[in-house]
Write an enzyme that holds these catalytic residues in place. Structure first.
Site, PDB file in Angstrom:
ATOM      1  CG  HIS A   1       0.721   2.015  -2.640  1.00  0.00           C
ATOM      2  ND1 HIS A   1       0.539   2.367  -2.034  1.00  0.00           N
ATOM      3  CD2 HIS A   1       0.565   2.651  -4.324  1.00  0.00           C
ATOM      4  CE1 HIS A   1      -0.261   3.064  -2.161  1.00  0.00           C
ATOM      5  NE2 HIS A   1      -0.735   3.199  -3.541  1.00  0.00           N
TER       6      HIS A   1
ATOM      7  CE  LYS B   1       3.200  -5.127  10.878  1.00  0.00           C
ATOM      8  NZ  LYS B   1       2.985  -3.700  10.254  1.00  0.00           N
ATOM      9  NE  ARG B   2      -1.565 -10.663   3.078  1.00  0.00           N
ATOM     10  CZ  ARG B   2      -2.294 -10.977   1.986  1.00  0.00           C
ATOM     11  NH1 ARG B   2      -3.198 -10.160   1.176  1.00  0.00           N
ATOM     12  NH2 ARG B   2      -1.906 -12.469   1.317  1.00  0.00           N
TER      13      ARG B   2
ATOM     14  CE  LYS C   1       3.608  -6.074   5.239  1.00  0.00           C
ATOM     15  NZ  LYS C   1       2.966  -4.556   5.862  1.00  0.00           N
TER      16      LYS C   1
END
Ligand SMILES: *Cc1c(COP(=O)(O)O)cnc(C)c1O
Length: 798
Positions: A346, A534-535, A540
């Protein structure tokens, strides 16, 4: 019981009295919720039993999906939809004066996951059942799922989550199927009948009790199983400290670890991992033995899939059972194991690659550790025979090195398939991160681009858009997502595009009401709803978004006549409780929001809101109301993303880097229906390897950047002293590892273009429609079909 309204009402009333011991008029909404839930469970129980009988009778292959997380969300309405009885129930309840929406509000989110990885597991379960595929999930029944987030004075505060407080109507506790999981102790080797055998002595056992939840397929008779294991004390030893033992045992399934990319290396986490794996494999083999006398052909009938490396101990655990309990020789056990296990990678973030120090691993799992050592030795010997003298290669690839067990290496060596989760991610795995393994085992590596349960994220979350689609192209898109492309025929149909706009505005109004209720901020639905949910992670780059907002604010202040297309910037994000930097970003977003929302010079041009406690049920209200989807990770860092797909299918346009599945979105919609910007993955990786980026240059040469970055530390925000120094330092002292300043200019430019495009309503709606029409590819039905055909070798069984 659901065949028509009258029979539903009848059944509902009778059962409510039986279950709650009250008359209908005395019953609470919770009584009504429990009643409806238990009706559904009973209704599917026959199909549930028959599904298992069908799988056994077919003697085909079954897959077991092992995941340390399942981010399920609420199940009531999705189950009603999948059973095809939503309308009947809704109408029946209405006649009794009950609002189904209100009952749904009473259900807690099953939040047994952090973010993308856990949500993917939940989407996969839905697709497996909907495609009539024999596949079941195994996980942990955490008493407390992901923490509940409150924002207090702009800071994140974490509260324990309590989803089981009023029970879980969907689960069935199966004490008879409990198994025992051993920890600690020592291993004794003995010669018995000319064979070396191993005994694990002085163990502390924990009992794993399965709680099964039905996984109901969309309009099929298939009901698969999600088996969640609860940790309980086995026996109370007379002399030991009973309370301590009880506490320690139960703590294994007490909390979900709240960090999604970094493993803390805590012993309890390793206990959770082995607990899941050992209980699951024992249970899988129990079922298998009902039909097969030996385990010789296990790999022909069973596939065990590990979602990331957290369940990788499935490999040595299966070896242990085959050798110690079944008497297999090493070679045959290895053949069976290696051909039973498949693995999904992942991430390539190095801090997220799991490794366990031997000093923790060995005492807790002594026999498992011995087996890992043996796997490692044999593997290293093989490498030596291929390239004698190449010590570097051996130390790079070894499973045990520098006193650590490297879980990804174990996963690759001990499985027959290794897949990445988007094209770019798989290429990076093959060409870079795992290149040496790829050269060794090219046949194992393959790509499976992620997907989403679009029946949750579109059909359930956006009923108005769903009806519009059905009116336009008929209902079969609900089981065949690729049919959404038929919507392309409506690209120039202005009536259709107007309806699309009207639905978007209705959904925006619903979200605006939530925003007002939760934050007190009044937002205008005519503005662009620009959303990043999102987290919270440095990679990010929520920070890029915030710095750009600060820049817009600065422009408006400097020139109050500066006209921009009004925007509402919406954030939602949980930070891991120990992730100091991420928490600073949350505080920054809230500080910027406070300042901008209360500045009369800004008015309605910009609003900034942070919605607390981002989770599946909130997400379902956000995606349908979004115009712009922020997918702005540093290229190469986001393995796939799935939030990007949920936005797309709800008609939001993506502003994104060429990262993860954004690249595949771009391929599908074409470059004119997406807004991409910034460094490519190759450029980022080149900088990491060869240097050459100086963030200070961008700071010095771009006034917009300097102004916003300086405001982090120059007293610009009243009442926050030194608060944002760590952010300032990350950008300048630490040379901006995530290229925020590097990508700022191209981001600001594309954002300006987004504003302009939005003013052309017809154009925007057409682009939005193209995105919806092309999103069918990202159905997890497609993803799961690929897993079933290429990796698992399982067949649909109706
Ligand atoms: C889809 C989803 C995620 C993953 O979002 P990304 O943008 O892909 O990181 C995380 N949390 C929830 C609640 C989700 O529904």
């Amino acid at each position: 019981m659901f065949s028509n309204k009258a029979s539903f009402k009848n059944n509902f009333l009778k059962r409510l009295e039986m279950l709650c011991g009250k008359s209908f008029s005395e019953s609470s909404a919770r009584d009504q919720y429990q009643t409806l839930g238990s009706m559904i469970r009973e209704f599917v129980s026959n199909d549930w039993i028959e599904t298992n009988e069908r799988y056994l009778a077919a003697q085909g292959k079954q897959v077991y999906y092992l995941s340390i997380e399942y981010l399920l969300g609420k199940l009531l309405r999705q189950n009603l939809i999948n059973l095809g009885v939503e309308e009947t129930v809704q109408a029946g309840l209405k006649e009794l004066g009950i609002d189904l929406d209100e009952l749904e509000e009473l259900e807690s989110d099953a939040g047994l996951g952090n973010g993308g990885l856990g949500r993917l597991a939940a989407c996969f379960l839905d697709s497996l059942a909907s495609l009539n595929l024999p596949g079941h999930g195994h996980g942990i029944r955490y008493k407390h799922g992901l923490f509940e987030q409150k924002i207090v004075d702009g800071y994140q505060v974490e509260l324990p989550e309590q989803w089981l407080r009023s029970g879980n109507v969907w689960e069935i506790r199966k004490l008879d199927s409990a198994v025992k999981v051993p920890f600690w102790g020592k291993v004794e080797a003995k010669m018995e009948d000319g064979r070396l055998v191993f005994h694990h002595l002085n163990v502390e056992t924990v009992t794993a009790v399965p709680h099964d939840m039905p996984v109901i397929g969309y309009k099929t008779q298939t009901v698969n199983t999600l088996r969640l294991w609860n940790a309980e004390p086995t026996q109370f030893p007379i002399h030991a400290d009973v309370l301590k033992y009880k506490r320690e045992t139960e703590s294994i399934s007490e909390f979900l670890y709240p960090d999604d990319t970094h493993d803390e290396g805590k012993i309890l986490r390793l206990k959770q991992q082995y607990f899941l794996v050992s209980a699951s494999i024992q249970s899988i083999l129990k079922t298998y033995r009902k039909q097969h006398a030996s385990l010789n052909q296990l790999n022909e009938h069973v596939c065990i899939h590990i979602n990331d490396t957290h369940p990788v101990l499935a490999i040595p655990e299966l070896m242990r059972i085959l050798i110690d309990e079944e008497g297999y020789e090493w070679e045959q056990a290895w053949h069976i194991t290696k051909n039973t296990i498949s693995y999904t990678n992942h991430t390539t973030l190095s801090e997220a690659l799991e490794k366990w120090p031997i000093h923790i691993f060995q005492p807790l799992l002594p026999r498992i550790y011995m087996i890992v050592e043996e796997i490692n030795e044999r593997f290293c010997r093989e490498l030596w025979e291929q390239t004698p003298g190449d010590w570097k290669r051996i130390s790079d690839l070894a499973i045990i090195a520098d006193n650590f067990v490297k879980m990804a290496h174990l996963a690759i060596v001990g499985s027959f398939s290794v897949n990445g989760v988007a094209k770019l991610h798989t290429e990076i795995l093959k060409k870079r991160e795992m290149n040496q393994f790829y050269q060794l085992y090219p046949e194992k590596f393959n790509n499976k681009t992620n997907g989403i349960a679009y029946r949750r994220w579109l059909l359930k979350a956006n009923p108005k858009l769903s009806s519009l689609i059905t009116d336009a192209i008929g209902p079969s898109w609900m089981s065949s997502a690729e049919e959404l492309t038929h919507l392309l025929n409506f690209q120039n149909d202005s009536t259709f595009l107007d309806q699309l706009l009207k639905i978007k505005n209705d959904n925006k109004q619903r979200l605006a009401d939530i925003i007002l209720d939760k934050t007190g901020v009044k937002v205008d639905t005519g503005a662009i709803f620009d959303v990043q949910v999102k987290r919270l992670h440095a990679y990010k780059r929520q920070l890029l978004n915030v710095l750009h907002i600060m820049h817009l604010y600065n422009r408006i202040k400097e020139d109050p006549s500066y006209s921009i297309v009004p925007r509402v910037f919406i954030f939602g994000a949980k930070a891991s409780p120990g992730y100091y930097y991420a928490k600073k970003i949350i505080k920054l977003i809230n500080t910027v929001a406070e300042q901008i929302n209360n500045d009369p010079r800004v008015g309605d041009k910009i609003k900034v809101v942070f919605l607390e406690n981002y989770r599946v049920s909130l997400a379902e209200k956000i995606f349908p109301a979004s115009d712009v989807s922020e997918q702005i990770s540093t290229a190469s860092k986001e393995a796939s993303g799935t939030g990007n797909m949920k936005f797309m299918i709800n008609g939001a346009l993506t502003v994104g880097t060429l990262d993860g599945a954004n690249i595949e979105i771009k391929e599908l919609v074409g470059p004119s229906n997406i807004f991409t910007f910034g460094l490519t993955a190759d450029e980022v990786l080149h900088y990491y390897q060869h240097g050459g980026y100086q963030s200070r240059e961008y700071y010095h040469h771009d006034y917009r950047i300097r102004q916003a970055v300086d405001q982090l530390v120059n007293g610009f925000f009243a009442g926050v002293n030194n608060e944002f120094e760590p952010i300032f330092d990350s950008l300048l002292e630490e040379n901006d590892q995530y290229f925020v300043l590097k990508d700022f200019a191209s981001y600001a430019k594309i954002q300006e273009q987004i504003g302009e495009t939005f003013t052309d309503k017809a154009q925007w709606q057409k682009m939005s429609l193209t995105n919806i029409a092309q999103a069918g590819y990202f159905s997890s039905d497609r993803t799961i079909r690929e897993y079933a055909d290429d990796i698992w070798g399982i067949k649909s069984l109706k």
